[in-house]
Design an enzyme around this catalytic site. Sequence first.
Site, PDB file in Angstrom:
ATOM      1  N   CYS A 142      16.667   2.355 -13.826  1.00 54.94           N
ATOM      2  CA  CYS A 142      15.245   2.631 -13.713  1.00 54.94           C
ATOM      3  C   CYS A 142      14.818   2.838 -12.253  1.00 54.94           C
ATOM      4  CB  CYS A 142      14.438   1.542 -14.402  1.00 54.94           C
ATOM      5  SG  CYS A 142      12.748   2.090 -14.798  1.00 54.94           S
ATOM      6  N   LYS A 189       1.509   6.170 -17.999  1.00 53.74           N
ATOM      7  CA  LYS A 189       2.770   5.444 -18.026  1.00 53.74           C
ATOM      8  C   LYS A 189       3.692   5.984 -19.125  1.00 53.74           C
ATOM      9  CE  LYS A 189       4.570   0.698 -18.139  1.00 53.74           C
ATOM     10  NZ  LYS A 189       4.216  -0.737 -18.268  1.00 53.74           N
ATOM     11  N   SER A 202       9.821   2.523 -19.426  1.00 48.28           N
ATOM     12  CA  SER A 202       8.611   1.806 -19.031  1.00 48.28           C
ATOM     13  C   SER A 202       8.423   2.038 -17.535  1.00 48.28           C
ATOM     14  CB  SER A 202       8.743   0.314 -19.336  1.00 48.28           C
ATOM     15  OG  SER A 202       7.601  -0.389 -18.904  1.00 48.28           O
ATOM     16  N   HIS A 254      15.611   1.880 -19.900  1.00 48.33           N
ATOM     17  CA  HIS A 254      15.965   0.459 -19.941  1.00 48.33           C
ATOM     18  C   HIS A 254      16.767   0.154 -21.207  1.00 48.33           C
ATOM     19  CE1 HIS A 254      13.889  -1.308 -16.510  1.00 48.33           C
ATOM     20  NE2 HIS A 254      12.883  -0.499 -16.741  1.00 48.33           N
ATOM     21  N   GLU A 259      18.943  -1.943 -21.671  1.00 52.03           N
ATOM     22  CA  GLU A 259      19.209  -3.381 -21.792  1.00 52.03           C
ATOM     23  C   GLU A 259      18.051  -4.149 -22.406  1.00 52.03           C
ATOM     24  OE1 GLU A 259      16.760  -3.096 -18.116  1.00 52.03           O
ATOM     25  OE2 GLU A 259      18.294  -1.862 -19.070  1.00 52.03           O
ATOM     26  N   ARG A 292       0.739  -8.063 -22.329  1.00 54.53           N
ATOM     27  CA  ARG A 292       0.382  -8.553 -20.988  1.00 54.53           C
ATOM     28  C   ARG A 292      -0.657  -7.648 -20.343  1.00 54.53           C
ATOM     29  NH1 ARG A 292       4.856  -7.066 -17.087  1.00 54.53           N
ATOM     30  NH2 ARG A 292       3.736  -5.087 -17.377  1.00 54.53           N
TER      31      ARG A 292
END
Length: 308
Positions: A142, A163, A192, A235, A237, A249
Amino acid sequence: MPIKIQSDLPVKEILERENIFVMDENRALHQDIRPINILILNLMPLKEETELQLLRSLSNTPLQVDVTFMTVESHESRNTSMSHLNKFYQTFPELKNLKFDGMIITGAPVEQMAFEEVDYWKELEEIMNWTKSHVTSTIFLCWAAQAALYHFYGLQKKPLESKMFGLFWHKVLNRKIPLVRGFDDMFLAPHSRHTEVPIADIHACSELTVLAESEEAGLFLAMADGGRKIFVMGHPEYDRITLDGEYKRDLSKGLPIDIPKNYYRDDNAQYRPLLMWRAHANNLYTNWLNYYVYQSTPYDLYGTPFIE
């Protein structure tokens, strides 16, 4: 085969509950084999969460993998205790005279800053240069992928209008290259991020080979130097609930955030997130360890010179 970690690393208990074979130092000493030594530079703020994610990803292989965690000296972590860092992490000065079969450099939540404004940028540049002579193959994840593309090839990241957030479909290119062996023609992977390196700029760089890309999300996977440098823009992982946690969040902070794409059933955040990328993520890390680390690394890391 097992992942070898320190016996009291907190995530060890979680891995064992998931039937992931982990081994502490005492048992590893009795293994009459040459383990693969992997260094992880963890730049994420929630370091224990990232440790767990990456150790899961490295566990699906017949190789014994010895993992060392590194942190940067030029940044003070606010989200991980100093006791954890002092006990389980080492710094670059402590490790720079060693060699490693493979390395992973994680992303970091600094993508909206210019690279030179990041407080550990000079240290990271030194580490990236060091990998050329001390690591057989390095994965940049990333933000680290963006940083490496900028550092090695001068490719600039650019801000996105909104985003890139959720699961996106990618197509496989250059199927004969072992890193994508076993991949389906199309696969989902998490992204992300607020920035990107334009895919056209990456294709225009003759030193880079694009292995997977998305019409919507751009680059997912590229490599250079015969696999000594591997760039993963997403990502793979991530756990099932990582995007869910990020979404809730940001909502709680009143930040502008869209629901992550292709993630919840019927785009309803009340449902449990769908896990639809784990198989390809495991395949990616297994292929990397097999074809670009195990089959490429010298048996004697210190008796064989690396090619710059």
